[in-house]
Design a protein around this motif. Sequence first.
Motif, PDB file in Angstrom:
ATOM      1  N   GLU A 448      -7.191  -2.833  -2.497  1.00 41.08           N
ATOM      2  CA  GLU A 448      -6.926  -1.393  -2.587  1.00 41.08           C
ATOM      3  C   GLU A 448      -6.343  -0.953  -1.243  1.00 41.08           C
ATOM      4  N   ILE A 449      -5.137  -0.375  -1.280  1.00 44.45           N
ATOM      5  CA  ILE A 449      -4.430   0.049  -0.081  1.00 44.45           C
ATOM      6  C   ILE A 449      -4.050   1.524  -0.241  1.00 44.45           C
ATOM      7  N   ASN A 450      -4.555   2.349   0.676  1.00 45.53           N
ATOM      8  CA  ASN A 450      -4.236   3.788   0.652  1.00 45.53           C
ATOM      9  C   ASN A 450      -4.477   4.410  -0.725  1.00 45.53           C
ATOM     10  N   GLY A 451      -5.574   4.006  -1.376  1.00 43.14           N
ATOM     11  CA  GLY A 451      -5.942   4.571  -2.667  1.00 43.14           C
ATOM     12  C   GLY A 451      -5.271   3.929  -3.860  1.00 43.14           C
ATOM     13  N   PHE A 485       4.222  -1.664   0.219  1.00 42.24           N
ATOM     14  CA  PHE A 485       3.726  -1.069   1.458  1.00 42.24           C
ATOM     15  C   PHE A 485       4.351  -1.800   2.653  1.00 42.24           C
ATOM     16  N   PHE A 489       0.645  -0.688   7.774  1.00 39.32           N
ATOM     17  CA  PHE A 489      -0.667  -0.146   7.401  1.00 39.32           C
ATOM     18  C   PHE A 489      -1.798  -1.044   7.898  1.00 39.32           C
ATOM     19  N   GLY A 493      -3.536   1.863   9.290  1.00 34.78           N
ATOM     20  CA  GLY A 493      -4.480   2.308   8.272  1.00 34.78           C
ATOM     21  C   GLY A 493      -5.558   1.283   7.983  1.00 34.78           C
ATOM     22  N   HIS A 494      -5.995   1.212   6.727  1.00 33.74           N
ATOM     23  CA  HIS A 494      -7.031   0.254   6.330  1.00 33.74           C
ATOM     24  C   HIS A 494      -6.765  -0.169   4.876  1.00 33.74           C
ATOM     25  N   TYR A 495      -7.415  -1.250   4.489  1.00 33.07           N
ATOM     26  CA  TYR A 495      -7.302  -1.752   3.122  1.00 33.07           C
ATOM     27  C   TYR A 495      -8.615  -2.430   2.741  1.00 33.07           C
TER      28      TYR A 495
END
Length: 612
Positions: A448-451, A485, A489, A493-495
Amino acid sequence: MAVQLSSSGERQIKKVPATILAVLTLAALTAVLLTWNWGNYRERLREMRAAAAQPGVSVDIRALDAAEQLAPLAETRTEKGFADDALRVAEYAVDYAFAAALRNAVDTPAPLTAETREISSRIDGYAAAVAADDRQIAELTQHLAGAARSGSNIQAQLDLAKAQHGLDIDALDDAHQDMARAGGDKQASIKRLRDEHEASHHPAAATSGAPAPIAGAATASPSAAAAPASIELTESGNIVAQAEALSSLRSKHALLLQARQAARDREVRFSAAHDSLQKAGAALKAQSGASKDLQLLTAEGANQKKLSGLDHQIDTEQDLEATYGSWISYVHAREQAFIHGELLAVFWIFLIALLVYALSASINHVFSSISSERRELHTFRTIALFAMQAIGVALILIIMFGSPGNFGTVLAVVGAGLTVALQDFIIGFIGWFILMGKDGMRPGDWVEINGVAGEVLQVGVFKTVLLETGSWAESVSPTGRKVTFVNSFAIRGHYFNFSTSGQWLWDELQVQVAEGVDPYAVAEAIQKIAASEIAATAGAAEQEWRHVLPAYAASAFSAQPTASVRPVGAGVRVVLRYLSKASERQATRARLYRALIELSQGKAVTSAVTPT
């Protein structure tokens, strides 16, 4: 009413800064107007010098001042030659000015005042005393030889006369100095000004007797040797450098015009004085020829000397004007050269812009017939257009501001530009190494990446591609969409990767207990069923957590299911919370649904099973 007062007060507060700024601006404008005359400090300096000068005693040395101010502005060898010529001629002009001032002081002495009349009488008395001392010393010296043979004591009288002579000379010098300070001796004042001028412009000659250099001439010094090159000597063809050089030359041009006009004005003044003296000399010559008077002949000779001096001054000013004229012509030629260079640079800028526009239109025309499915070719078109426009902009910037001074600067500028322009690609490339690491992801992982949840299809150098499956809480069925993506990220970001140690998730089921049924018995039965169904899953999760988590933290975690009883409205609801593998969530939930339905049928428990 209170709100209106508050708004009014708020508006008044907002007006305070504007009022303060307006008052300060008005005060600053008032101060500028009051000190307007302070800005022209050169004019005030000339007024101070004129006020400090003695009345009737002045020598015009502005020609040399102007030449000395312009000499440091000479940059090229030709300009330095003009500057040296101007200094030499200006020095001659000042010498002639001092000579003319001395002649004028002899011909037109200062009028006597009460103070100078008293000093003049003292000078006459001391001069007469010095003359008497000279006669007495001469007489005693003549008698000294005979007195020595006869034993006469004349030597003592001679020594006394010499001592008195020295005292009278000192008194006479003091009287002359008093007369000069009182403004009654113009010759002494002019000589003092000449001595001060020579001492200030020829310090080496005054102290060592060596020939004095031309005033204002450039001399070698460590600071001068280390001085940076003038912008006027630039060989760069960029617009900024040529504009700065042109501005410097125009400032110099204006100063040279002022100096030439000043020389022309002095020439006109000397010419007018020459014509006036020439007319007076003609009248004196006519009178002296008729009467043969000695006084008239002497006046005629003095007038002729003044005419000769004025001729020298006129010639000097003409030479100075010609020197400045040649210098101005040279500076004007250099100005035209820089203007031509700027026009040439502007032409190249327009030509480059025109070529970039034409090539861009040609590329767009060539690719307009290619179908939109040929994505690779359209990508190439975008890259080609960007590269061509970037090269055009770079060339225009180089023409405007010039190229960097050294290779290291070029690399630094290019590197900084690429870092800013390609920061996403650079960060994405670094993110690829992170994603390929121990805690990264591989094709086939459920993440799951950025929702966005889905299965990993590709982990590329710059991007990662997922096959979307929807939210884990809803379903894990593919939607058929690919989601891409940029690998940045991984840093920004996060995953979540549910195919590694983080593949477990807590799920929840709710069972509505029928009225008259013991809810705690139902909860206990549901918990036993769930523990039986997910026993293997819970054991695997606890074992994996022990490897992942520290020893002190792993013991606090339990993967066993729990069932709790909650009152809901008029009834009671049993909530089952259990652990499931992410990829088996739907299958685990289906097995629990079936077991709960069998429980409700066998035990006569009426229930409604709904997902959370």
